[in-house]
Design an enzyme around this catalytic site. Structure first.
Site, PDB file in Angstrom:
ATOM      1  N   LYS B  24       0.837  -1.197   0.000  1.00  0.00           N
ATOM      2  CA  LYS B  24       0.000   0.000   0.000  1.00  0.00           C
ATOM      3  C   LYS B  24       0.877   1.254   0.000  1.00  0.00           C
ATOM      4  O   LYS B  24       0.684   2.175  -0.808  1.00  0.00           O
ATOM      5  CB  LYS B  24      -0.912  -0.020   1.238  1.00  0.00           C
ATOM      6  CG  LYS B  24      -1.933   1.093   1.273  1.00  0.00           C
ATOM      7  CD  LYS B  24      -2.618   1.182   2.646  1.00  0.00           C
ATOM      8  CE  LYS B  24      -3.463  -0.035   2.963  1.00  0.00           C
ATOM      9  NZ  LYS B  24      -4.915   0.229   2.797  1.00  0.00           N
ATOM     10  N   ARG B  94      -3.095   3.026   8.750  1.00  0.00           N
ATOM     11  CA  ARG B  94      -3.436   1.720   8.148  1.00  0.00           C
ATOM     12  C   ARG B  94      -2.194   0.846   8.033  1.00  0.00           C
ATOM     13  O   ARG B  94      -1.116   1.352   7.706  1.00  0.00           O
ATOM     14  CB  ARG B  94      -3.949   1.900   6.720  1.00  0.00           C
ATOM     15  CG  ARG B  94      -5.265   2.579   6.583  1.00  0.00           C
ATOM     16  CD  ARG B  94      -5.562   2.700   5.090  1.00  0.00           C
ATOM     17  NE  ARG B  94      -6.324   3.892   4.808  1.00  0.00           N
ATOM     18  CZ  ARG B  94      -7.608   3.887   4.410  1.00  0.00           C
ATOM     19  NH1 ARG B  94      -8.226   2.750   4.245  1.00  0.00           N
ATOM     20  NH2 ARG B  94      -8.240   5.010   4.184  1.00  0.00           N
ATOM     21  N   GLY B 103      -7.971  -6.982   4.747  1.00  0.00           N
ATOM     22  CA  GLY B 103      -8.842  -7.067   5.917  1.00  0.00           C
ATOM     23  C   GLY B 103      -8.242  -7.792   7.095  1.00  0.00           C
ATOM     24  O   GLY B 103      -8.891  -7.990   8.117  1.00  0.00           O
ATOM     25  N   MET B 105      -5.483  -6.989   8.924  1.00  0.00           N
ATOM     26  CA  MET B 105      -4.930  -6.199  10.034  1.00  0.00           C
ATOM     27  C   MET B 105      -5.776  -4.952  10.243  1.00  0.00           C
ATOM     28  O   MET B 105      -6.785  -4.745   9.582  1.00  0.00           O
ATOM     29  CB  MET B 105      -3.470  -5.892   9.749  1.00  0.00           C
ATOM     30  CG  MET B 105      -2.627  -7.155   9.933  1.00  0.00           C
ATOM     31  SD  MET B 105      -0.922  -6.869   9.540  1.00  0.00           S
ATOM     32  CE  MET B 105      -1.051  -6.342   7.856  1.00  0.00           C
ATOM     33  N   ARG B 338      -3.801  -1.189  -6.117  1.00  0.00           N
ATOM     34  CA  ARG B 338      -3.061  -2.453  -6.019  1.00  0.00           C
ATOM     35  C   ARG B 338      -3.530  -3.349  -7.159  1.00  0.00           C
ATOM     36  O   ARG B 338      -4.574  -3.087  -7.757  1.00  0.00           O
ATOM     37  CB  ARG B 338      -3.313  -3.128  -4.671  1.00  0.00           C
ATOM     38  CG  ARG B 338      -4.774  -3.404  -4.411  1.00  0.00           C
ATOM     39  CD  ARG B 338      -5.003  -3.960  -3.020  1.00  0.00           C
ATOM     40  NE  ARG B 338      -6.435  -4.108  -2.764  1.00  0.00           N
ATOM     41  CZ  ARG B 338      -6.948  -4.381  -1.582  1.00  0.00           C
ATOM     42  NH1 ARG B 338      -6.158  -4.512  -0.532  1.00  0.00           N
ATOM     43  NH2 ARG B 338      -8.238  -4.520  -1.418  1.00  0.00           N
ATOM     44  N   HIS B 454     -16.140  -8.819   2.047  1.00  0.00           N
ATOM     45  CA  HIS B 454     -15.144  -9.782   2.530  1.00  0.00           C
ATOM     46  C   HIS B 454     -15.362 -11.188   1.984  1.00  0.00           C
ATOM     47  O   HIS B 454     -14.461 -11.830   1.456  1.00  0.00           O
ATOM     48  CB  HIS B 454     -15.168  -9.797   4.062  1.00  0.00           C
ATOM     49  CG  HIS B 454     -14.222 -10.792   4.644  1.00  0.00           C
ATOM     50  ND1 HIS B 454     -14.616 -12.053   5.030  1.00  0.00           N
ATOM     51  CD2 HIS B 454     -12.890 -10.719   4.858  1.00  0.00           C
ATOM     52  CE1 HIS B 454     -13.566 -12.703   5.486  1.00  0.00           C
ATOM     53  NE2 HIS B 454     -12.496 -11.921   5.395  1.00  0.00           N
ATOM     54  N   SER B 770       8.564 -43.684 -13.135  1.00  0.00           N
ATOM     55  CA  SER B 770       7.497 -42.734 -12.843  1.00  0.00           C
ATOM     56  C   SER B 770       7.444 -42.575 -11.328  1.00  0.00           C
ATOM     57  O   SER B 770       7.192 -43.537 -10.604  1.00  0.00           O
ATOM     58  CB  SER B 770       6.167 -43.266 -13.373  1.00  0.00           C
ATOM     59  OG  SER B 770       5.131 -42.369 -13.042  1.00  0.00           O
ATOM     60  N   CYS B 838       3.756 -39.291 -11.364  1.00  0.00           N
ATOM     61  CA  CYS B 838       2.322 -39.535 -11.503  1.00  0.00           C
ATOM     62  C   CYS B 838       1.592 -39.424 -10.175  1.00  0.00           C
ATOM     63  O   CYS B 838       0.424 -39.725 -10.082  1.00  0.00           O
ATOM     64  CB  CYS B 838       2.056 -40.887 -12.155  1.00  0.00           C
ATOM     65  SG  CYS B 838       2.581 -42.281 -11.158  1.00  0.00           S
ATOM     66  N   TYR B 858       8.285 -35.482 -17.923  1.00  0.00           N
ATOM     67  CA  TYR B 858       6.855 -35.158 -17.953  1.00  0.00           C
ATOM     68  C   TYR B 858       6.275 -35.184 -16.543  1.00  0.00           C
ATOM     69  O   TYR B 858       6.877 -35.753 -15.627  1.00  0.00           O
ATOM     70  CB  TYR B 858       6.092 -36.143 -18.856  1.00  0.00           C
ATOM     71  CG  TYR B 858       6.012 -37.539 -18.301  1.00  0.00           C
ATOM     72  CD1 TYR B 858       4.989 -37.911 -17.424  1.00  0.00           C
ATOM     73  CD2 TYR B 858       6.980 -38.498 -18.613  1.00  0.00           C
ATOM     74  CE1 TYR B 858       4.940 -39.180 -16.888  1.00  0.00           C
ATOM     75  CE2 TYR B 858       6.928 -39.766 -18.088  1.00  0.00           C
ATOM     76  CZ  TYR B 858       5.906 -40.107 -17.223  1.00  0.00           C
ATOM     77  OH  TYR B 858       5.867 -41.354 -16.676  1.00  0.00           O
TER      78      TYR B 858
END
Lengths: 882, 882
Positions: B24, B94, B103, B105, B338, B454, B770, B838, B858
């Site tokens: 902020k 703030r 929200g 703090m 932000r 919220h 694998s 996997c 992979y």
């Protein structure tokens, strides 16, 4: 010799060529070399054996020619000729691998006999009956070993003749009947194989060599190698040796002996002989032979010569020897020598006395004793005060006491043994086919055979108690009964044997701790001088701790605290603690447990004053302390039926709690430090109990106490960091409250693979590591031991999927690699980190070797294995480069 | 700046100083720098925060002085003076950490008011009621945040006044009453804290700064950081900014907006505002605000200025922004900017459109989308054909459909969720205190709040469906009821929500597969160009395989065969096979299973023609296919009661078999290749079924088929060697029988630690590895997942014993180290070894990053996570040095 030489004369080899000639062949060559009276012969090398298998079980090219060539030398040496009707050379054909595998492979005697040569033998020996008997035996052996005709088929024909002529023993059968029997045998061969019995001695020889080479891969040889970790590709040599005869009359005989007593180690000749007999008669245990000392009276010259030969062999080999000899018409021949198998007691005494005699040095003495064998010495013995009934007495063939259910066959013994039952294998005599049953039995009892019969040798090798030649036993295999006088035993009935005295008892007997001799202590004191690894013991009680000290442990490597929770008077309190509805109830239960635990710790720490004691905080899951779920279910169902509402509600509530705590895989569940982290009050109580005990012993009794607190099942350094805090806080509190200062260590088990992999992080919070190789092996393999051993591990071992049971012998490639990583990572963080092992492997010689090699500081094992570990630690130190 | 400078003016910072100034603060500085209308202010740095904690929660030395000094500059910039009775400067205080924690703090507004300055504010604003309302709000906020007096205590006093004067809303309360209320508030403060409300603005400021710094360690902030993996030692900055007022009359207002639609990504301003209100009124969801577009009509000049500011911010930050603004007497102030949170759909569209707009390049676009968030797009949606009752419609706050039991509190939602129940959290509105309940809920439904309330923000962040502001709901928390018109729901009743449309349904609803848009396909095609890792899918059925192809999988990395055994029509045959009394019975059952399995394989292989399909042979223990032991016990007990002898004997026999197969730790028991080794006929049947399917597809349909047979749970190379033989033999047989040639591979899972440790040996017999990281994690940690997640893992995560759930995010230090070893050892033996993963980690972005780093070929994951994996694979490729 070159690669192409497949056959060597005895005169051309020596003891160093063991791998090539096998143990028997190398020793025959060596004895020939040092001038002992060995019948001449030759050895077909192990190279030939390997080629035999490479070429699909065919005699390798050139073998027949070389064999014929070398045999002609033997003919010259003996002055006899193979297949000669007047003066025939007869030979024995015997297997002999580099590693001794007694009785595992096949042997053929009297080879070279046929319808013609048997006449020559009769004429030369001036004994027709003897020659016919040799021929009869040869056909029988050859028929069985080479032509695979069951032994029993021949025995049936022999028995018919015995009955027909009213003879009780074979030697009562006369020549004419033997001649008939030979014809019957030949018919049997023709009938069973479709071809006539081979008359050509050269053909006989090649067939016999083929059979002996093939016997390397017979069932019982394979099993034997698996048990004794002998590589399959070693191969066997084949010895072809001129026959000498111990059965040519009263001036003939045969015997086996040890140069020292293999049971006690006493330096006197020990063995047995039979007059007018062939070697197999002694070993097979069919006739009961005479003690060797009687030979001094019966054949004083031979006795003197034999004693001299034994002295020469011992001073040459610097080892106690196991010798076979034959006396042919008053002339002594040594047929075989090899290192003699012996009991642990004998091994120790012989090693010590050979040092005193100047034959070997101390290090060699330490090398001479098999650590695993020492366990025999630590076997419990029958209590001399026992009032159990002695029902019979046999020969004390292998020391120690054993009790178990009667089993009349090896298969049955195996089945019961694998199911966890204790079994005594009861047989008229044992054969190599019975090995698998002996492996699973507690002990062996036979009605026939001498001290050197099969059962005796095998049982001693395995360190199992055995009583043999107990003639009072009437064993009826068909009906499955054992009768001893008035008493009748059936399969499953309990008996006991004392292999130290030869006694057989009804039912179970009381046993006592063994007493260890002075030689034993002397050997182990030499061991301690050589060993780099220290040996600790795993002990949970003051009694265990005292035993550990007695056996020479210099610390406790693992004191489990959960057994203290299991004691009958404590379990209800422990259950209260676990099932507590709230913090207060739980704390109240813990407050009751604390003084009990403190008392336990005082006892152990006092017993080990001056030595480190590593105490492991609670490890098992808490539900292990609760009643069994299935039992509770049953109670609930029963109370439902009975309609007892109040009791039902109570049981139901308990069941619900127990069910909630059940785990799918408790081995990897909520246990170890996980319990200590979720319920720190438990570890706190234990830590306080330890430190209060320490403060008392230090403060009030002035003892030197070295407590080390061990956190189990750590996998992440934060687990150790968190639990360590609880322990340190408890120590500070106790020091503040008592005003007594003491030092202590905090460390951890390394038993979760992740702990080994991140040992650098973990060492930040650990002053010592202790490898818990039981769990580490379980998790590294993904084997639940409880399940693996019952379900698939046996199959894995039988089929060589695994080379050894990783719970018995440390898996170096996998688990061992983790240990090495942990060691390097841990010491990188903390160079003075103390590192040991407390899994069962801590008492296994092969694993101890590995622990030495990777640089552990100590091994910890059960008190009874401490001497084993001390010796093993010395052996690896001696054999390692410094 | 130097270490000693703890305070920085907005004018002296920039966006790059995020770590120091928090997000902020850095953005306020940046906006100031680029000329946007930002009320002046200063930032107390995160260094001050860290010192605060280092010094035991005390304001660090020098802070007060620096604060006063910089504040005097703000006084000059505003022309107002702190504590001045005539022209008072008021400030907001703030928190603002480097990482956004919305929200979490505390914030304090209107600081600087006291009995004197309130008069000056009233005079300047020419509005006594406004000034008194500000003071009232300030006392309330300060009282709650700084003095820790419960919010409800103030609300009670406020409610009393409302009742006393007959007001429905707070703004109907007149000045005189507000003045009384202020006195009541002050009394409350004195009564609760024992001291008077502080009148000195400097004292107020220092107290507020203290409270905001302390709020970094409040409960909900700690939980938030744990969920979002934010380090605890980051610390927060504190922003002190001159107040501007949106509540000074009709020419004032306040709002929040996104520069693009955060739900769809459409490039239009999206947000809400309220006339004559302070910012907290919008965010708190107490008044329902107006859509931002209406501002164009209500305040055209401000609207134009706001649009320009948004364009400037987007072109400056090259990112969609989330902005707070206030209009004071017609003048626009930007209070915060932000990066805007957004749905996956919006993230994709914004990224794509910003590339098209030339704002960013493709790689940046790929970086912009959180792979984890893509899962939202793949969420099932409510079936449009559903005939479920829509009982209400609210705001569509977070997309996707969810059903579950009604839970009225976060605690209840957590309890049920942890117990495995599906829950919809139903609340009037949510607060940061409800986080733990939202985590465990399937979705969130509120009766109040807007799209930026919220509940909406948090649910979107977690990818959970949410419907908010659904005013038709009457929620009675005291009685635990939800009334919607005629309908009444209690806790446990079922409802469903559709977060995409805002609908609320009675009971459970039908859902359908989502459709993926063109932008999505475009982004993923860019991803495939960048990625080095290939993405396979885990799929057991043809339908799964088709889904995998649709999502872009280029192979099947894990086809489990056990589910085929579980099908209802097969289970009896499978049970016959397991319980077979002899070889013949077993073979007969296997013969029945073979064509069924072959059919399965044909379907999957056909769907994946041209792509590799890795089929794993049977893995679970056989007892998993048998009836439950407890059920059988019950049946037996019941039959006993009923006296049905025949049925009883049968059940009893079955029970005995089932019991014999029970295991203490099935996870580490007789399963995987251990089954295939003890019962090779099972693997043989499976191999034949695979190869017969291949032969058919290749021979009859002419398809390109790439089968790979995978052996599970190998720990020793001999296990692979033995099972491989069975597979190879089956392939040869099938090729010989059908005359069709095909190629195939045989490989193994690496899921037992020992396999990783001995991968050099194992690679001799494996064409591919694998990593089965589920089991590998279990065994490396010694965690039984079934037990850990229910019993101790939550505690471990809450208490940071572990940094993350190792079953969700690959443990690099432990499991990862084993993987690296396996890779290096395996490739040393076989350089062209194909290696993949996997386990579930194959779909986790952080784990995929690690797989890329160590060089896997992979990753394989569930079909629905394939897009996630494709994007994550691209991101790691982009960010890794080439």
């Amino acid at each position: 010799m070159t690669e192409k030489e497949l056959v060597l004369l005895f005169a051309d080899g020596d003891a160093g060529a063991r791998e090539l000639l096998g143990g028997k062949g190398a020793n025959l060559a060596e004895m020939t070399r040092i001038g002992l009276p060995v019948p001449p012969g030759l050895t077909i090398t192990t190279i030939a054996c390997r080629r035999f298998y490479e070429e699909g079980r065919r005699l390798p090219e050139g073998l027949a020619e070389q064999l014929a060539e070398k045999l002609s030398v033997v003919e010259k040496q003996t002055g006899k000729s193979f297949g000669d009707a007047q003066n025939p050379l007869l030979v024995s054909v015997r297997s002999g691998a580099a590693v001794s595998m007694p009785g595992m492979m096949d042997t053929i005697l009297n080879l070279g006999l046929n319808d013609e040569t048997v006449q020559g033998l009769a004429a030369n020996a001036n004994d027709e009956r003897f020659a016919l008997d040799c021929f009869r035996r040869f056909i029988q052996m050859f028929g069985n070993v080479v032509l695979k005709i069951p032994h029993a088929r021949f025995e049936e024909l022999l028995a018919q003749k015995r009955v027909a002529v009213g003879a009780q023993y074979d030697y009562e059968i006369k020549s004419a009947t033997l001649a008939e029997l030979i014809e019957d045998y030949k018919k049997l061969v023709l009938q069973e194989t479709g071809v006539s019995f081979p008359q050509d001695p050269h053909e006989q020889l090649l067939m016999a060599v083929h059979a002996v080479l093939a016997s390397w891969q017979n069932e019982r040889a394979i099993v034997y190698r698996r048990i004794h970790h002998i590589p399959d590709d070693l191969g066997t040599a084949v010895n072809v040796q001129a026959m000498v005869f111990g059965n040519l009359g009263a001036d003939c005989g045969t015997g086996v002996l040890f140069t020292r007593n293999p049971n006690t180690g006493e330096a006197v000749l020990y063995g047995e002989y039979l007059i007018n007999a062939q070697g197999e008669d002694v070993v097979a245990g069919i006739r009961t032979p005479k003690p060797i000392a009687q030979l001094a009276m019966e054949m004083p010259d031979v006795w003197a010569e034999l004693q001299a030969a034994c002295r020469l062999l011992e001073s040459h080999y610097k080892e106690m020897q196991d010798i076979e000899f034959t006396v042919e018409k008053g002339r002594l021949y040594i047929l075989q020598t090899r290192s003699g198998k012996r009991t642990a007691q004998a091994a120790v005494r012989i090693a010590i006395e050979m040092v005193d005699e100047g034959l070997i040095d101390r290090r060699e003495a330490l090398r001479r004793v098999d650590p695993e064998q020492l366990v025999q010495l630590l076997h419990r013995q029958v209590d001399p005060q026992t009032d159990s009934d002695v029902v019979a007495v046999g020969l004390p063939a292998s020391p120690g006491a054993a009790s178990g259910q009667v089993a009349f066959s090896a298969d049955e013994a195996e089945r019961l043994g694998e199911a966890g039952e204790k079994v005594i294998l009861v047989r008229p005599e044992t054969t190599p086919d019975d090995i698998h049953g002996i492996v699973q039995a507690q002990g062996v009892l036979t009605s026939r055979g001498g001290m050197t019969c099969h059962a005796a040798i095998v049982a001693r090798g395995m360190g199992k108690p055995a009583v043999v030649g107990c003639e009072a036993l009437e064993i009826d295999l068909v009906n499955g009964t054992l009768r001893v006088g008035e008493r009748l035993y059936r399969q499953g009935d309990l008996i006991s044997i004392d292999g130290t005295t030869g006694r057989v008892f009804d039912g179970l007997v009381e046993t006592i701790e063994p007493k260890l001799g002075a030689e034993f202590a002397r050997l182990l004191s030499w061991a301690d001088e050589e060993a780099r690894l220290e040996v600790y013991a795993n002990a949970d009680t003051p009694a265990d701790a005292e035993a550990a000290r007695r056996f020479g442990a210099v610390g406790i490597g693992l004191c489990r605290t959960e057994h203290m929770f299991m004691a009958q008077d404590r379990l209800p309190v422990v259950q209260d603690m676990i099932l507590a509805a709230n913090e207060e109830e739980r704390q109240a239960a813990l407050d009751k447990l604390l003084p009990m635990q403190q008392g336990d710790f005082e006892g152990i720490l006092r017993a080990m004053a001056g030595y480190p004691v590593i105490i492991r905080l609670l490890d098992p899951p808490l539900h292990e302390f609760l009643p069994d779920e299935m039992e509770l279910h049953k109670s609930v169902w029963e109370l439902e039926k009975a309609g007892d509402r109040t009791a039902l509600a109570e049981k139901q509530a308990l069941l619900t709690k127990v069910q909630r705590m059940q785990e799918a895989n408790p081995m990897m569940g909520h246990r170890g430090c996980r319990v200590g982290i979720i319920s720190p009050e438990i570890y706190e109580m234990q830590a306080r109990a330890i430190f209060q005990a320490v403060a008392k012993l230090v403060g009030e009794e002035g003892l030197t106490i070295k407590p080390e607190v061990m956190i189990p099942l750590v996998g992440h350094y934060r687990e150790l960091e968190a639990t360590r805090q609880v322990v340190v806080r408890a120590a500070k509190d106790v020091q503040a409250q008592t005003g007594v200062k003491f030092s202590y260590k905090v460390g951890t088990m390394i038993e979760v693979p992740r702990a080994a992999l991140t040992a650098d992080e973990i060492a930040t919070y650990a002053e010592f590591f202790s490898f818990g190789t039981n769990d580490l092996t379980q998790m590294t393999f993904g084997f639940s031991r409880d399940d693996a051993e019952g379900k698939f591990l046996t199959h894995y071992l039988m089929n060589k999927i695994l080379p050894a049971n990783p719970f018995a012998e440390l898996d170096r490639n996998g688990v061992g690699k983790l240990m090495q990583m942990a060691l390097e990572l841990g010491r990188a963080t903390r160079p003075d980190l103390s590192i040991g092992i407390c899994g069962e492997h801590g008492g296994d010689p092969s694993s101890i070797q590995f622990c030495h090699e990777i640089g552990l500081d100590y091994v910890s094992c059960s008190p009874f294995r401490v001497p084993v570990a001390r010796l093993a630690a010395a052996q690896v130190a001696i054999s390692s480069p410094r």
